[in-house]
Design an enzyme around this catalytic site. Structure first.
Site, mmCIF file in Angstrom:
data_model
loop_
_atom_site.group_PDB
_atom_site.id
_atom_site.type_symbol
_atom_site.label_atom_id
_atom_site.label_comp_id
_atom_site.label_asym_id
_atom_site.label_seq_id
_atom_site.Cartn_x
_atom_site.Cartn_y
_atom_site.Cartn_z
ATOM 1 C CD GLU A 99 -2.934 3.018 -5.480
ATOM 2 O OE1 GLU A 99 -1.907 2.473 -5.034
ATOM 3 O OE2 GLU A 99 -4.015 2.409 -5.667
ATOM 4 C CG HIS A 122 -3.293 -0.962 -6.730
ATOM 5 N ND1 HIS A 122 -3.706 -0.330 -5.582
ATOM 6 C CD2 HIS A 122 -3.284 -2.293 -6.416
ATOM 7 C CE1 HIS A 122 -3.965 -1.217 -4.640
ATOM 8 N NE2 HIS A 122 -3.712 -2.419 -5.121
ATOM 9 N NE ARG A 145 -4.250 -1.509 0.182
ATOM 10 C CZ ARG A 145 -4.387 -2.598 -0.585
ATOM 11 N NH1 ARG A 145 -3.417 -2.958 -1.402
ATOM 12 N NH2 ARG A 145 -5.495 -3.316 -0.522
#
Ligand code: 8YV
Length: 311
Positions: free
Chosen positions: A254, A272, A225
């Protein structure tokens, strides 16, 4: 068919599976209809979505929150569990894909793959030599967080002739060198993989002193993360050459990540996509739907998550 609330986008082929299995409702339709709210028994969501305590409180017959993802730091588990709401995630089914992406980012970074691709496309090969990179073989690789994914990366890397190191709780059964703390692990590592869960407990775990310890020839890879790394310390370290490079699949805020990353030559970035393979996302959704079905039909959840602090 059970009435569920869907929060989060799923590609159409996966959406068709959800719609085939459940009567799906959107947050907007539920927010504006008290009668509908009283019918909602489950929520299906994704790991990058915040589920608020307020939302849970408005759904009197909610029994289960099922996230199609392994991360669950954005779901108030203790609050849900205290109201008899089961929370489930999708561990295991995404490990291989995330490990593959982590290793490919790392190899792309240390062998300068994006720059090499550009070098050829820009026709520079005819007139220039591409700069030497560095080998993986013989490197010391530190794993921060030896959970399923951390161990998956370690076992996939051992055939590459690397030295595997870790810190945190001692695991005598593992053939890797243990370090008492993160800084001494970073100091001993050439490449550091960050594989811990997100959330308050790991916020900015990777800070300036850890990056300093990793050193000017060190590389860091984050597939966990964005919150786990102090991003401004990382950007400073990359700009100042305090570390050699970074491979990043996750970021703060994000997809509106810090634009300072865009101009840094010594990083490889991906949006991601750790678990973003067709096979993996299908498996994640199947497990998420199976968890919903199990709890709503009165059976135990397959992969429940609990608030560790209240256990
Ligand atoms: C996300 C992830 O689920 O599983 C996780 O925790 O971070 C990913 O697999 C995926 O990006 C969807 O949000």
């Amino acid at each position: 068919m059970y009435n569920i609330l869907q929060i989060g986008y799923f590609p159409k082929e996966l959406q068709a599976r959800i719609d085939k299995a459940f009567q799906c409702h959107t947050a907007e339709s539920v927010a504006s209809d008290a009668g509908l709210r009283s019918k909602i028994e489950g929520i299906i969501t994704r790991s990058n979505i915040v589920i608020s305590e307020e939302l849970i409180s408005t759904l009197p017959h909610l029994k289960v929150i099922s996230t199609a993802g392994v991360g669950h730091e954005l779901i108030p588990i203790k609050f849900a569990n205290e109201r008899g709401v089961v929370v489930t995630n999708t561990p295991g089914v995404l490990d291989a894909a995330v490990c593959e992406l982590a290793i490919c980012i790392m190899l792309g970074l240390i062998r300068k793959l994006p720059a090499a691709d550009r070098f050829v496309r820009e026709g520079k090969w005819r007139t220039q030599d591409f700069p030497m990179a560095t080998s993986l073989s013989g490197k010391a690789v530190g794993i921060v967080g030896l959970g399923r994914i951390g161990q998956g990366i370690a076992s996939r890397l051992s055939p590459f002739g690397v030295d595997l190191l870790y810190s945190g709780s001692l695991r005598p059964q593992l053939p890797y060198r243990h370090y008492p703390d993160l800084r001494s692990l970073a100091a001993a590592a050439d490449i550091l993989f960050v594989c811990v869960p997100g959330g308050a407990a790991t916020r900015k775990l990777i800070d300036a002193p850890v990056l300093e310890a990793l050193g000017p020839e060190g590389f860091i890879i984050n597939i966990s993360r964005g919150t786990v790394v102090d991003e401004s310390a990382l950007i400073d370290a990359l700009k100042a050459g305090k570390i050699e490079g970074a491979g990043l699949d996750v970021f703060n805020d994000e997809p509106d990540i810090n634009p300072e990353f865009f101009n840094l030559p010594n990083i490889v970035m991906t949006p991601h996509i750790g678990s973003a393979t067709q096979e993996t996302r299908e498996a994640m959704l199947c497990l998420a739907l199976d968890n919903l079905n199990a709890v709503l039909s009165g059976a135990p959840a397959l992969t429940p998550v609990f608030d560790l602090k209240s256990r």
